[in-house]
Design an enzyme around this catalytic site. Structure first.
Site, PDB file in Angstrom:
ATOM      1  N   ALA A 283       2.119  -0.133  -4.969  1.00 19.81           N
ATOM      2  CA  ALA A 283       2.072  -1.748  -4.311  1.00 19.81           C
ATOM      3  C   ALA A 283       1.915  -0.773  -2.888  1.00 19.81           C
ATOM      4  CB  ALA A 283       3.681  -1.563  -3.994  1.00 19.81           C
ATOM      5  N   HIS A 284       1.438  -2.063  -1.950  1.00 24.62           N
ATOM      6  CA  HIS A 284       0.720  -2.067  -0.671  1.00 24.62           C
ATOM      7  C   HIS A 284       1.697  -1.800   0.371  1.00 24.62           C
ATOM      8  CE1 HIS A 284      -0.282  -3.380   3.660  1.00 24.62           C
ATOM      9  NE2 HIS A 284      -1.373  -3.585   3.036  1.00 24.62           N
TER      10      HIS A 284
END
Length: 413
Positions: free
Chosen positions: A230-231
């Site tokens: 995930a970012h």
């Protein structure tokens, strides 16, 4: 049309991965890249990298050295050094990926070559640079991914530090070196004076920490591995499971979040107070992930990619390498090219991503070791007797083994 770098000549004292990848970009743009290979140790070690290697021919070497020329030359020998200096006189740059303390020992820095060609550019790509406490240490991609913090950012939070599946430090270092070399050649042609380029894998990997470094240095942020890649701050922007695979979907702008909610049939998510801003979605990311997982698992990857693309949401399937190479967009962009090799046959490659102008490049296979020795030596004005004298003097390694390389261009091992 001429290729953009058709008037640029580079002497490449290079081997293995990072250095050759950098000069490959320049060769694909039309530069005359002449590999100077040491005849005493078998030349570029990339020739022998398994798998798919036989003798001095390997697919690894082919992938990094197409379009270049090769000369076997011992630049430590007096006769070999003399030929090397004649080449320097007519070149734009000397490019090398050697340990940081080696270029000066070989006499290939700008101060050591400027008397031959004041406009010569000497571009070094080393593990740790030509200065600093580690400058004499060898540097490899795997080591640098750990040292520069990359591995601490990669993988699942409860898993071990993880290396990227690609040699990204090596490949990025080659690109940075190619950019540095071109900038220096431009300045040398403008000013009439060359320079050193001291590029390192360490500097490259550290600089690519980019905004994470700024966040830490300026605000004390401590980067961590994120679940499903995930970012670190944008939600949703990560991997999601589908019925038959995985997709990546990302909402880097609020408009993409609005579109995503509508596209998956849950428009109410866009106005849910928990998810109405970047900050709130981040605070409630686990709840949001659970909702999206339930929705996206209900259909196939193909279904969701079609829906999300039609909605204008940044997204894509998680391909394996064969799927990526066979993607319609890969073919539409003419990214796959072929060269023909006398032993390996038809060798298929991915072309350089660098594009400049519309001139069509005719791709040539990577050179056999010493293959272009005769052409290069004759271009220097050397006669057959001059070449024979240089052979006897050890310019091309052991005279008993180097004669074929110097006079016929056949590999001498």
């Amino acid at each position: 049309m001429m290729m953009p770098l058709a008037d640029v000549r580079i002497l490449a004292v290079e081997q293995y991965g990072a250095g050759p990848f950098g000069s490959l970009q320049l060769a694909d743009l039309g530069a005359d890249v002449i590999k100077i290979e040491n005849p005493n140790d078998g030349g570029d070690v990339g020739r022998y990298v398994p798998p798919f290697a036989e003798g001095e021919d390997s697919l690894f070497f082919e992938s990094l050295n197409r379009g270049k020329r090769s000369v076997s030359l011992d630049i430590k020998a007096e006769a070999g050094r003399a030929i090397f200096e004649r080449l320097v006189a007519d070149a734009d740059a000397v490019y090398f990926n050697l340990r940081g303390d080696v270029p000066k020992k070989l006499g290939i820095t700008y101060d050591q070559l400027a008397h031959i060609n004041p406009a010569i550019v000497c571009c070094s790509l080393s593990g740790f640079g030509m200065s600093g406490p580690r400058h004499a240490e060898p540097g490899y991609d795997y080591v640098l991914q750990g040292l520069a913090g990359w591995m601490s950012l990669t993988g699942e939070p409860d898993g071990p530090p993880t290396k990227s599946g690609l040699s990204l430090v090596d490949l990025s270092g080659g690109l940075v070196a190619a950019l540095s070399l071109l900038a220096a050649v431009h300045a040398a042609r403008r000013d009439g004076r060359g320079m050193d380029c001291d590029v390192s894998l360490y500097d490259t990997s550290m600089s690519m920490l980019s905004y994470l470094a700024t966040w830490h240095l300026s605000a004390g942020y401590d980067p961590q591995r994120m679940a499903r890649s995930a970012h670190p701050s944008l939600v949703p922007f990560q991997l999601f499971p589908t019925r038959d695979g995985w997709i990546v979907a990302g909402c880097a702008k609020e408009k993409f979040w609005q579109r995503l909610a509508i596209a998956i049939g849950r428009p109410g998510l866009a106005t849910d107070p928990r998810f109405e801003s970047f900050e709130k979605r981040f605070a409630h990311r686990e709840a949001l992930q659970g909702i999206l997982d339930e929705v996206l698992r209900a259909q196939t990857t193909e279904h969701w990619i079609r829906i999300l693309r039609e909605a204008g949401v940044p997204s894509g399937p998680v391909h394996d390498v064969p799927q990526a190479l066979d993607d319609p967009h890969t073919h539409a962009r003419d990214l796959l090219i072929s060269t023909n090799h006398p032993r390996l046959g038809d060798v298929r490659h991915v072309r350089s991503a660098v594009r400049a102008g519309t001139a069509e490049q005719e791709y040539q296979r990577a050179p056999r070791r010493g293959e272009h020795g005769p052409d290069v030596l004759h271009d220097l004005g050397m006669s057959e007797s001059d070449i024979a004298e240089a052979v006897a003097a050890g310019a091309f390694g052991d005279p008993d083994r180097s004669l074929t390389t110097a006079s016929t261009g056949k590999a001498d091992r």
